[in-house]
Design a protein around this motif. Structure first.
Motif, PDB file in Angstrom:
ATOM      1  N   THR A  12       0.797  -1.181   0.101  1.00 24.18           N
ATOM      2  CA  THR A  12      -0.099   0.176  -0.024  1.00 24.18           C
ATOM      3  C   THR A  12       0.873   1.240   0.042  1.00 24.18           C
ATOM      4  N   VAL A  13       0.266   2.167  -0.428  1.00 21.07           N
ATOM      5  CA  VAL A  13       0.918   3.641  -0.308  1.00 21.07           C
ATOM      6  C   VAL A  13      -0.158   4.641   0.347  1.00 21.07           C
ATOM      7  N   LEU A  14       0.279   5.302   1.605  1.00 24.41           N
ATOM      8  CA  LEU A  14      -0.552   5.941   2.269  1.00 24.41           C
ATOM      9  C   LEU A  14      -0.224   7.486   1.932  1.00 24.41           C
ATOM     10  N   PRO A  15      -0.967   8.051   1.432  1.00 25.45           N
ATOM     11  CA  PRO A  15      -0.809   9.722   1.347  1.00 25.45           C
ATOM     12  C   PRO A  15      -0.935  10.581   2.655  1.00 25.45           C
ATOM     13  N   PHE A  16      -0.186  11.346   2.909  1.00 28.49           N
ATOM     14  CA  PHE A  16      -0.477  12.218   4.443  1.00 28.49           C
ATOM     15  C   PHE A  16       0.206  13.556   4.096  1.00 28.49           C
ATOM     16  N   GLN A  17      -0.254  14.492   5.025  1.00 25.36           N
ATOM     17  CA  GLN A  17      -0.013  15.573   4.896  1.00 25.36           C
ATOM     18  C   GLN A  17       0.528  16.293   6.309  1.00 25.36           C
ATOM     19  N   MET A  23       3.754  20.486   4.332  1.00 28.00           N
ATOM     20  CA  MET A  23       4.494  19.400   3.865  1.00 28.00           C
ATOM     21  C   MET A  23       3.681  18.249   3.592  1.00 28.00           C
ATOM     22  N   ARG A  24       3.646  17.503   2.383  1.00 25.71           N
ATOM     23  CA  ARG A  24       3.011  16.433   2.247  1.00 25.71           C
ATOM     24  C   ARG A  24       3.820  15.254   1.898  1.00 25.71           C
ATOM     25  N   GLY A  25       3.305  14.151   1.916  1.00 28.72           N
ATOM     26  CA  GLY A  25       4.131  12.884   1.793  1.00 28.72           C
ATOM     27  C   GLY A  25       3.614  11.527   1.554  1.00 28.72           C
ATOM     28  N   ARG A  26       4.314  10.753   1.555  1.00 31.60           N
ATOM     29  CA  ARG A  26       3.678   9.101   1.211  1.00 31.60           C
ATOM     30  C   ARG A  26       4.756   8.095   2.173  1.00 31.60           C
ATOM     31  N   THR A  58       9.193   4.233  -7.394  1.00 35.87           N
ATOM     32  CA  THR A  58       8.068   4.270  -8.355  1.00 35.87           C
ATOM     33  C   THR A  58       6.755   4.198  -7.600  1.00 35.87           C
ATOM     34  N   ALA A  59       6.557   3.520  -6.473  1.00 34.11           N
ATOM     35  CA  ALA A  59       5.259   3.235  -5.675  1.00 34.11           C
ATOM     36  C   ALA A  59       5.293   4.623  -5.111  1.00 34.11           C
ATOM     37  N   GLN A 267      -3.670   3.871  -0.883  1.00 32.54           N
ATOM     38  CA  GLN A 267      -3.540   3.034  -2.551  1.00 32.54           C
ATOM     39  C   GLN A 267      -3.071   1.717  -2.543  1.00 32.54           C
ATOM     40  N   PRO A 268      -3.870   0.760  -2.854  1.00 26.57           N
ATOM     41  CA  PRO A 268      -3.448  -0.488  -2.946  1.00 26.57           C
ATOM     42  C   PRO A 268      -2.391  -0.630  -4.135  1.00 26.57           C
ATOM     43  N   VAL A 269      -1.162  -1.385  -4.101  1.00 20.42           N
ATOM     44  CA  VAL A 269      -0.485  -1.590  -5.308  1.00 20.42           C
ATOM     45  C   VAL A 269      -0.112  -3.004  -5.549  1.00 20.42           C
ATOM     46  N   ARG A 270      -0.047  -3.460  -6.777  1.00 21.56           N
ATOM     47  CA  ARG A 270       0.142  -4.895  -7.128  1.00 21.56           C
ATOM     48  C   ARG A 270       1.282  -5.035  -8.212  1.00 21.56           C
ATOM     49  N   PHE A 271       1.862  -6.125  -8.175  1.00 25.03           N
ATOM     50  CA  PHE A 271       2.555  -6.460  -9.289  1.00 25.03           C
ATOM     51  C   PHE A 271       1.619  -6.554 -10.493  1.00 25.03           C
ATOM     52  N   GLY A 272       1.908  -6.187 -11.758  1.00 25.76           N
ATOM     53  CA  GLY A 272       1.079  -6.422 -12.847  1.00 25.76           C
ATOM     54  C   GLY A 272       1.914  -5.867 -14.068  1.00 25.76           C
TER      55      GLY A 272
END
Length: 329
Positions: A12-17, A23-26, A58-59, A267-272
């Protein structure tokens, strides 16, 4: 902690502020994605480490862009590792996962396993490519391979091309948790000033070869915030980034509780991979029958292999190329 609980924040990728510091981040955690990427090839450990770092970058970067189609990162050098290429495909619909694929090209005889991966890149460039799909002009930004890691290259790209102060804290390696096979895991944090806080630097930077660095872009009014948040980030531990016991949200609270962290939907991420027989046929459609004949193997087939996922395609030569008959399509 159970495996099921751990999987809640893996891949997963978690956005935050950070509201106090503008500032913002992941935060990204990768597990199955890396397994999918790395099992396709027999990479030396040093090359695996480079691919793990590049996939993690990349994620993190892909989730910051409103993509209609694809973000690509590429490194090309004159070193033993000639190229690393990754693609991030944005979700096809709300709630769907993003997809990531990656591969590397290298000279096995030149790779030295006792050297860190970054030292085997040589001179070259780090590129970011954004393709929003049919009818849109692709964007490309390039920066020299510099610093001591791929994350340094990515931070340099944001400084040169986007004028955005950016910093990464990454960790990756082989995991040997009880009851599971040894496999690669990666975790990282990406931090950026909000765009309005980034003044344009006009005179060279303080980095290698005069490249801009984040500190060159932080104005006086934001310097204190940037220094303070970076000091918090530097306290992060490897196991907090890749271990199974600290959730992404708990990690943000531990590091940045004074900065008023606010999180958004993960945001979920998968190999594809997006390869297909149709795409192979399309790529061959520019060739004449004579060209196709030169590509035909001794057993009368045109073959193609996907470097990303290992798929192997065998096609009838009479059915490909711009001179193929309609009845063979």
């Amino acid at each position: 902690m159970s495996l099921g609980t751990k999987l809640a924040w893996d891949d997963t990728v978690l956005p935050f502020q950070l509201d106090r510091s503008d500032m913002r981040g992941r935060v990204a955690r990768l597990d199955g994605v890396l397994s999918g990427v790395l099992k396709q090839h027999d990479y030396p450990p040093a090359v695996e480490a480079l691919i793990a770092e590049m996939t993690l970058l990349t994620a993190l970067i892909g989730q910051t862009i409103k993509l209609r189609w694809k973000l690509s990162l590429q490194v090309q050098t004159n070193g033993p590792v000639r190229m690393i290429a990754t693609d991030y495909f944005g979700p096809e619909a709300e709630g769907q996962p993003a997809r990531i694929r990656a591969y590397a090209s290298f000279d096995r005889d030149r790779v030295e396993d006792d050297k860190p991966g970054f030292e085997q890149l040589g001179e070259g460039y780090f590129a970011v490519l954004i393709d929003q799909g049919k009818g849109m002009t692709p964007y490309q930004g390039i920066t020299p391979v510099a610093g001591s890691s791929l994350s340094d290259c990515a931070a340099s790209y944001f400084a040169q091309s986007e004028q955005l102060p950016t910093v990464f804290a990454l960790s990756y390696g082989r995991s040997s948790e009880p009851g599971t096979e040894e496999h690669w895991r990666a975790g990282g944090i990406m931090l950026q000033h909000m765009p309005k806080a980034s003044p344009f630097a006009k005179d060279g930077g303080s980095g290698e070869g005069g490249l801009l660095e984040a500190k060159d872009l932080v104005g006086d009014d934001a310097d204190e915030n940037w220094s303070r948040v970076n000091a918090h980030l530097q306290t992060v531990e490897e196991l907090e980034l890749i271990g199974p016991n600290v959730t992404s949200t708990d990690l943000l609270v531990r590091l940045f509780h004074e900065e008023q962290p606010r999180v958004f939907d993960a945001q979920p991420v998968r190999f594809g991979c997006t390869c297909s027989e149709d795409r192979v046929r399309q790529s061959l459609s520019i060739y004449s029958a004579r060209d196709i004949e030169k590509m035909t193997t001794e057993d009368g087939q045109v073959t193609a292999d996907c470097q990303f996922c290992g798929a192997h395609y065998r096609l009838d030569p009479a059915s490909v190329g711009f001179e193929a008959g309609d009845g063979d399509q």
